[in-house]
Every structure is written in C-alpha cells, then in structure tokens.
Design a protein around this motif. Structure first.
Motif, PDB file in Angstrom:
ATOM      1  N   VAL A 169      82.775 -36.129  23.575  1.00  0.00           N
ATOM      2  CA  VAL A 169      83.512 -37.111  24.542  1.00  0.00           C
ATOM      3  C   VAL A 169      83.347 -38.588  24.027  1.00  0.00           C
ATOM      4  O   VAL A 169      84.176 -39.442  23.970  1.00  0.00           O
ATOM      5  CB  VAL A 169      83.136 -37.132  25.916  1.00  0.00           C
ATOM      6  CG1 VAL A 169      83.363 -38.226  26.975  1.00  0.00           C
ATOM      7  CG2 VAL A 169      83.429 -35.842  26.644  1.00  0.00           C
ATOM      8  N   HIS A 170      82.124 -38.772  23.540  1.00  0.00           N
ATOM      9  CA  HIS A 170      81.736 -40.020  22.910  1.00  0.00           C
ATOM     10  C   HIS A 170      82.654 -40.446  21.920  1.00  0.00           C
ATOM     11  O   HIS A 170      83.065 -41.585  21.470  1.00  0.00           O
ATOM     12  CB  HIS A 170      80.175 -40.203  22.451  1.00  0.00           C
ATOM     13  CG  HIS A 170      79.305 -39.748  23.341  1.00  0.00           C
ATOM     14  ND1 HIS A 170      77.831 -39.159  22.988  1.00  0.00           N
ATOM     15  CD2 HIS A 170      79.321 -39.487  24.832  1.00  0.00           C
ATOM     16  CE1 HIS A 170      77.235 -38.931  24.040  1.00  0.00           C
ATOM     17  NE2 HIS A 170      78.006 -38.892  25.114  1.00  0.00           N
ATOM     18  N   THR A 171      82.759 -39.305  20.880  1.00  0.00           N
ATOM     19  CA  THR A 171      83.551 -39.698  19.689  1.00  0.00           C
ATOM     20  C   THR A 171      85.022 -39.924  20.140  1.00  0.00           C
ATOM     21  O   THR A 171      85.700 -40.932  19.507  1.00  0.00           O
ATOM     22  CB  THR A 171      83.620 -38.173  18.664  1.00  0.00           C
ATOM     23  OG1 THR A 171      82.484 -37.942  18.096  1.00  0.00           O
ATOM     24  CG2 THR A 171      84.474 -38.431  17.667  1.00  0.00           C
ATOM     25  N   THR A 172      85.467 -39.165  21.210  1.00  0.00           N
ATOM     26  CA  THR A 172      86.992 -39.427  21.498  1.00  0.00           C
ATOM     27  C   THR A 172      87.084 -40.529  22.066  1.00  0.00           C
ATOM     28  O   THR A 172      88.049 -41.507  22.050  1.00  0.00           O
ATOM     29  CB  THR A 172      87.509 -38.418  22.366  1.00  0.00           C
ATOM     30  OG1 THR A 172      87.124 -37.068  21.983  1.00  0.00           O
ATOM     31  CG2 THR A 172      88.887 -38.333  22.714  1.00  0.00           C
ATOM     32  N   VAL A 173      86.148 -41.269  22.938  1.00  0.00           N
ATOM     33  CA  VAL A 173      86.118 -42.563  23.471  1.00  0.00           C
ATOM     34  C   VAL A 173      86.202 -43.821  22.518  1.00  0.00           C
ATOM     35  O   VAL A 173      87.098 -44.522  22.722  1.00  0.00           O
ATOM     36  CB  VAL A 173      85.072 -42.667  24.519  1.00  0.00           C
ATOM     37  CG1 VAL A 173      84.587 -44.023  24.744  1.00  0.00           C
ATOM     38  CG2 VAL A 173      85.343 -41.967  25.744  1.00  0.00           C
ATOM     39  N   VAL A 174      85.368 -43.526  21.526  1.00  0.00           N
ATOM     40  CA  VAL A 174      85.423 -44.550  20.514  1.00  0.00           C
ATOM     41  C   VAL A 174      86.741 -44.619  19.769  1.00  0.00           C
ATOM     42  O   VAL A 174      87.344 -45.815  19.279  1.00  0.00           O
ATOM     43  CB  VAL A 174      84.098 -44.496  19.537  1.00  0.00           C
ATOM     44  CG1 VAL A 174      84.206 -45.547  18.440  1.00  0.00           C
ATOM     45  CG2 VAL A 174      82.736 -44.824  20.364  1.00  0.00           C
ATOM     46  N   LEU A 175      87.170 -43.518  19.339  1.00  0.00           N
ATOM     47  CA  LEU A 175      88.455 -43.128  18.676  1.00  0.00           C
ATOM     48  C   LEU A 175      89.592 -43.947  19.403  1.00  0.00           C
ATOM     49  O   LEU A 175      90.370 -44.513  18.999  1.00  0.00           O
ATOM     50  CB  LEU A 175      88.790 -41.692  18.555  1.00  0.00           C
ATOM     51  CG  LEU A 175      90.088 -41.367  17.744  1.00  0.00           C
ATOM     52  CD1 LEU A 175      90.182 -42.089  16.409  1.00  0.00           C
ATOM     53  CD2 LEU A 175      90.319 -39.840  17.578  1.00  0.00           C
ATOM     54  N   GLY A 176      89.728 -43.573  20.814  1.00  0.00           N
ATOM     55  CA  GLY A 176      90.711 -44.096  21.635  1.00  0.00           C
ATOM     56  C   GLY A 176      90.693 -45.449  21.779  1.00  0.00           C
ATOM     57  O   GLY A 176      91.555 -46.466  21.580  1.00  0.00           O
ATOM     58  N   ALA A 177      89.402 -46.058  21.746  1.00  0.00           N
ATOM     59  CA  ALA A 177      89.133 -47.443  21.908  1.00  0.00           C
ATOM     60  C   ALA A 177      89.806 -48.177  20.649  1.00  0.00           C
ATOM     61  O   ALA A 177      90.489 -49.345  20.756  1.00  0.00           O
ATOM     62  CB  ALA A 177      87.793 -47.922  22.439  1.00  0.00           C
ATOM     63  N   GLY A 178      89.569 -47.438  19.608  1.00  0.00           N
ATOM     64  CA  GLY A 178      89.932 -48.146  18.085  1.00  0.00           C
ATOM     65  C   GLY A 178      91.376 -48.125  18.065  1.00  0.00           C
ATOM     66  O   GLY A 178      91.956 -49.237  17.562  1.00  0.00           O
ATOM     67  N   LEU A 179      92.106 -47.159  18.475  1.00  0.00           N
ATOM     68  CA  LEU A 179      93.624 -47.234  18.254  1.00  0.00           C
ATOM     69  C   LEU A 179      94.047 -48.242  19.334  1.00  0.00           C
ATOM     70  O   LEU A 179      95.108 -48.889  18.950  1.00  0.00           O
ATOM     71  CB  LEU A 179      93.957 -45.430  18.769  1.00  0.00           C
ATOM     72  CG  LEU A 179      93.640 -44.375  17.941  1.00  0.00           C
ATOM     73  CD1 LEU A 179      93.965 -43.348  18.638  1.00  0.00           C
ATOM     74  CD2 LEU A 179      94.298 -44.767  16.704  1.00  0.00           C
ATOM     75  N   VAL A 180      93.589 -48.410  20.677  1.00  0.00           N
ATOM     76  CA  VAL A 180      94.183 -49.320  21.452  1.00  0.00           C
ATOM     77  C   VAL A 180      93.889 -50.618  20.795  1.00  0.00           C
ATOM     78  O   VAL A 180      94.644 -51.541  20.728  1.00  0.00           O
ATOM     79  CB  VAL A 180      93.558 -49.152  22.874  1.00  0.00           C
ATOM     80  CG1 VAL A 180      94.007 -50.276  23.876  1.00  0.00           C
ATOM     81  CG2 VAL A 180      94.026 -48.125  23.611  1.00  0.00           C
TER      82      VAL A 180
END
Length: 406
Positions: free
Chosen positions: A120-131
């Motif tokens: 979850v932590h990884t996906t959150v930072v990935l998603g924030a990066g994409l936005v």
C-alpha cells in the motif's frame, strides 16, 4: 485523459491533485499485483522493475539505487535553489505465510506476505508521483518532489540507512511517509508530533559453563538457572537504571538450552529485543543492557558472549512537517479526518532519514469503517480497505502543493 483534466471537470473549486477514477482503479490493481508477489528485503527485483516501468510509462526517469533494488525518481529539476520534498515508501514483504483463505490476490509465494502494508505504501507514493508529474507538466508544481522507494525496511538496521548512503537526501528539505494502521478507519489519518514509534534493537546472547550432573549443581555452573536469571533479572535491572518515562524494555523471544533432564548443559542461547520510547536513552541502551547481562551472568559463574545489534531510533515527527500533513488532510477531507495517535512500540527505519532532514510519518487508516475483526500488522491474514490508497495519494499531493505554496 490526464489526471488533472478529469479533476478540472469535477466541479468548480475542485482541488488540484485529486485522483481520477481511472487511475484509482489502476492503483488498486497495481497494489494487488504487488500483494501477490511479495519479495524480502534486498531481493525486491520484480517490485523495483514494476515501479520503474510505470514511472517510465508516465515519461519520468526513475533511477535504480546502487544497492541493486529500490529506486528514486525526481519530478521537476532540483536546482539547488528550492528544497526538494521527498515522499518515501518501503517495498519489501515479510517471511510469513499469507493465510487469507478466500482472497483472489493472496500471495502466490510460499511463506511470503505483504503483511505490513508496504504494498500500500508503495502504491500510494507511485500514485502521488503520477498525479504530481501531470501537475508538473502543466506548470502547477513550483517545487520539485522526489519519490523514494526503499528496500529492506524489515531488515535491521533497516534499508533506509543504505538509501541515505546512496545520497537520496541531497537537496531534500523535508520528507514524508505513511504507515498503514489497522486501528484507524479508512478515510482518516493519525498524527502525532514528536516520537510516533520506538527504537528497536536486537539481542543475541550465548552463555557457557562446564556443565555437569544435576545431582551436583554446586560443583559446576548451573547454566539453566543462569539463563533463567538473565531472562528475569536483566529487564528488572535495566528498568531500575533508567527513567521510567523512557520506556526502555528488554523482551525475550527465544531461550534454548539442554537436551536431557538430568544433565546441566554447557551452552545456552537467548535472543530478544530492546525497545525504547526516548531517543537519548536509546543512545545509552547498549552500555546499560550489556552491563546488566554481564552482572547477572557473572553472579551465576556463567561466561557471557553478547551480540547487541543496533536497530533503529524512534521516528520523531517534526512539528512543521506534521502540521503540513494535518493541513493537507484537512484540505482534502476536513478536520474530522485527522485524529491523534499514540506512540507505538514498533520500530520503523524511516527514523534514519529524520536523523538528517526534518519530516513526519502519518498513520494511514486502512480499517473498513464498522469492521471490528481486528486484523493486525505482521499477521498472515492482514489486509486493507483499498479505498485507503486514494486517501494516501491525495494526502501526499495536497502536501506537495501546500509545501510548494509555502
């Protein structure tokens, strides 16, 4: 359609950096893929490759760390004039079986599970990066952001120390992170200024003596009694030699000695952890604990060999960084979405970053509201309410925008 194009159509006054539904669904699938393929610390090759591929697809230039796994990715060009905001995720799993019986995305790797929420932590930072990358393309991200995907959080003294050695904090003015909390409802975060986790070290002890017959313990070293005294007396001695408010605690996880009921053994082994709430006391802990072990062992004529393994200091949240997270969450979901949280006795190597730059960690609520099953971290049945992914993404994007505006 870009994330911001969708956000612009969501109504007048929509906050920049909100998460469009298409990306939200993609991130859930990304997290499930990670959950099905957990990798242990410093072995996260598939995980690293998956993150790298998605960032490259977005036109970014991630860089795999020199240690072989993990990566960083800058959004915007650090020019030395503006401090970088870093967003950190840990990417490793745990060496335990996934015991969820009816879950389509349960781990496919025997005796491996994402039971601490690092997926979850990884996906959150990935998603924030994409936005944030889309915001940067539109000229709406005036301060650079660095994504840090860190390996080996579960391996003492923590992969964060190696990542710092790789130079990932160069130019960083502040660093933020989240950690899943199954005691907090999805849609909320828990915050605390000051220490939010504890220090955690590891102890390995060998006790030796000549051994003998249980009929004549007075002629030899009664090693089992010596080991038992170390187990009971050392925690008590340590507790009386430190301020009780420091919470210094020695707790044993393994004691092993002997093979027959009428033979005093020649060797005993003990292992456990040392946890501490206070940073200054943690720095004194090795000397205090080793002295107590030696005293008790010597009293029972046992020779002691002590391996005191330094772990991690407490995560001490910087007041300004904590307030940034509070303001970001309030901007997204209102003041009621932020609650206070207690200091955990768990350890977290995010603390190593905070030895160099200010920052803060938030507790990310992952419990489905109304669910009282009580799943805990580091248990084989651990899972999350996946709506927490979008909450984490929007927390970080708001923090980046508020930080940029400051």
């Amino acid at each position: 359609m870009s994330p911001e194009s969708e956000a612009d159509q969501s109504g007048e006054g929509a906050l920049l950096g909100t998460l469009p539904e298409a990306l939200r669904a993609e991130l859930v699938e990304f997290r499930r893929d990670l959950h099905m393929h957990p990798e242990l610390g410093n072995q996260e090759f598939r995980t690293t490759a998956a993150i790298k591929a998605r960032l490259e697809k977005a036109g970014l230039q991630p860089r795999v760390l020199a240690i072989g796994t993990g990566l960083i990715c800058d959004i915007g060009e650090p020019d030395g004039g503006q401090p970088v905001l870093a967003l950190r995720a840990d990417i490793d799993g745990l060496p335990i079986p996934d015991t969820k019986s009816e879950c389509p995305y349960r781990s496919t790797v025997p005796d491996r599970a994402h039971a601490c929420g690092h997926d979850v932590h990884t996906t959150v930072v990935l998603g924030a990066g994409l936005v944030l990358a889309e915001l940067h393309k539109r000229g709406q991200l005036p301060r650079p952001v660095r994504l840090v995907f860190q390996p080996a959080e579960e391996v003492l003294p923590g992969g964060a120390a190696d990542v710092v050695e790789c130079g990932v904090l160069e130019g960083v003015g502040q660093i933020l992170a989240v950690h899943c909390d199954p005691k907090v409802d999805a849609g909320k975060i828990g915050l605390r200024q000051g220490a939010i986790t504890s220090a955690c070290d590891r102890l390995e002890i060998a006790l030796d003596g000549p051994g003998g017959h249980t009929a004549r313990p007075h002629l030899t070293t009664d090693l089992v009694t010596a080991a038992a005294r170390v187990v009971t007396d050392v925690p008590a001695l340590v507790a009386r030699r430190t301020d009780a408010r420091s919470g210094l605690a020695v707790t044993w996880g393994r004691v092993e000695s002997g093979h027959a009921p009428n033979v005093i053994p020649q060797h005993a082994e003990l292992s456990g952890t040392v946890r501490c709430l206070d940073l200054d006391t943690w720095r004194q802990a090795p000397d205090l604990v080793v002295a107590a072990i030696d005293e008790v062992a010597n009293l029972h004529r046992a020779k002691s060999e002590i391996n005191y393994i330094r772990g991690v200091p407490p995560v001490v949240n910087d007041p300004a960084a904590t307030e940034l997270l509070r303001e970001a969450m309030t901007a997204r979901r209102g003041a009621d979405s932020v609650e206070g949280t207690e200091q955990s006795l768990g350890g977290e190597d995010f603390s190593w970053y905070l030895e160099h730059v200010p920052g803060a960690m938030a507790r990310l609520g992952v419990r489905t509201p109304g669910d009282r099953i009580g799943r805990d971290l580091h248990q084989g049945d651990f899972d999350v309410d996946e709506s927490a992914i979008g909450v984490g993404v929007e927390l970080f994007t708001a923090a980046a925008l508020l930080d940029s505006a400051g």
